[in-house]
Design a protein around this motif. Sequence first.
Motif, short mmCIF file in Angstrom:
data_model
loop_
_atom_site.label_atom_id
_atom_site.label_comp_id
_atom_site.label_asym_id
_atom_site.label_seq_id
_atom_site.Cartn_x
_atom_site.Cartn_y
_atom_site.Cartn_z
N LYS A 1 0.83 -1.20 0.00
CA LYS A 1 0.00 0.00 0.00
C LYS A 1 0.87 1.26 0.00
CE LYS A 1 -3.99 2.04 2.39
NZ LYS A 1 -3.86 3.24 1.65
N GLY A 2 1.99 1.21 0.71
CA GLY A 2 2.92 2.34 0.72
C GLY A 2 3.52 2.59 -0.65
N ILE A 3 3.83 1.50 -1.38
CA ILE A 3 4.36 1.63 -2.74
C ILE A 3 3.31 2.26 -3.65
CG2 ILE A 3 5.12 0.35 -4.79
CD1 ILE A 3 6.46 -1.66 -2.87
N ILE A 4 2.06 1.80 -3.53
CA ILE A 4 0.97 2.29 -4.38
C ILE A 4 0.65 3.75 -4.05
CG2 ILE A 4 -1.50 2.07 -4.86
CD1 ILE A 4 -1.09 -0.99 -4.41
N ASP A 5 0.43 4.03 -2.78
CA ASP A 5 -0.01 5.37 -2.38
C ASP A 5 1.02 6.44 -2.71
OD1 ASP A 5 -2.31 4.21 -1.46
OD2 ASP A 5 -1.82 4.41 0.68
N ASP A 6 2.30 6.12 -2.53
CA ASP A 6 3.35 7.12 -2.76
C ASP A 6 4.03 6.96 -4.11
OD1 ASP A 6 2.80 8.13 -0.22
OD2 ASP A 6 4.30 6.84 0.73
N TYR B 1 -9.79 -7.52 -2.83
CA TYR B 1 -8.87 -6.48 -3.31
C TYR B 1 -7.51 -7.13 -3.54
CZ TYR B 1 -5.90 -2.26 -2.91
OH TYR B 1 -4.97 -1.27 -3.10
N GLN B 2 -7.08 -7.13 -4.79
CA GLN B 2 -5.85 -7.82 -5.16
C GLN B 2 -4.74 -6.83 -5.53
OE1 GLN B 2 -6.50 -10.94 -8.04
NE2 GLN B 2 -8.49 -11.43 -7.14
N ILE B 3 -3.52 -7.18 -5.10
CA ILE B 3 -2.33 -6.39 -5.44
C ILE B 3 -1.25 -7.37 -5.90
CG2 ILE B 3 -0.66 -4.66 -4.67
CD1 ILE B 3 -2.53 -4.09 -2.28
N PRO B 4 -1.34 -7.88 -7.13
CA PRO B 4 -0.28 -8.77 -7.60
C PRO B 4 1.03 -8.00 -7.73
CG PRO B 4 -1.81 -8.26 -9.38
CD PRO B 4 -2.37 -7.64 -8.13
N GLU C 1 13.41 3.11 -3.24
CA GLU C 1 12.25 3.12 -2.34
C GLU C 1 11.53 1.78 -2.35
OE1 GLU C 1 10.77 7.74 -2.55
OE2 GLU C 1 10.19 6.41 -4.18
N VAL C 2 11.71 0.98 -3.40
CA VAL C 2 11.05 -0.32 -3.49
C VAL C 2 12.04 -1.47 -3.26
CG1 VAL C 2 9.19 0.51 -4.96
CG2 VAL C 2 11.25 -0.43 -6.01
#
Length: 156
Positions: A77-82, A128-131, A88-89
């Motif tokens: 979620k941190g990767i997606i939101d920011d 809710y999927q985050i592949p 950073e990844v």
Amino acid sequence: MARIARKMLQHFLNTGSDTYAVLGHALEEFSVEFNADIEKKKNILGANSIALKGYEKEASVEPYIADPDDPVYEFLKGIIDDEKVLDEVKTDIVKVELFGAASTGAYPATKEDVFIEVVSEGGDTTGYQIPFNIHFAGNRVKGTFNPTTKTFTAEM
């Protein structure tokens, strides 16, 4: 000889500040693809020459169904939101062989730097999927990992 159960090989993702979370919740399959870099040549006499130069390892985590109680979810979620990029990844992953000889609760393990690539977010009615993909960057260190305390100790 007995077969090794898949649950005896586990991967722990560092989700920040050496907080490790096991990958596998809601996953039916997880494999690391080695993607060998092979050079093949044939000389003028017809003989073949093969050189395996190295590996470009990666793994796909799909589906990953979000669970607010899973530290992996917060990390993604941190990767997606920011919309994180570059270092950073970057994090690390520990491969633990629970079928290996244990010493004071720790098992043979290797730790390696990785980069996390979020592929998409959303999904279908299953949740809710985050592949995401894991790209191995090297710096492999052998040691032991205690799954209870979630601590890695490098070999001396």
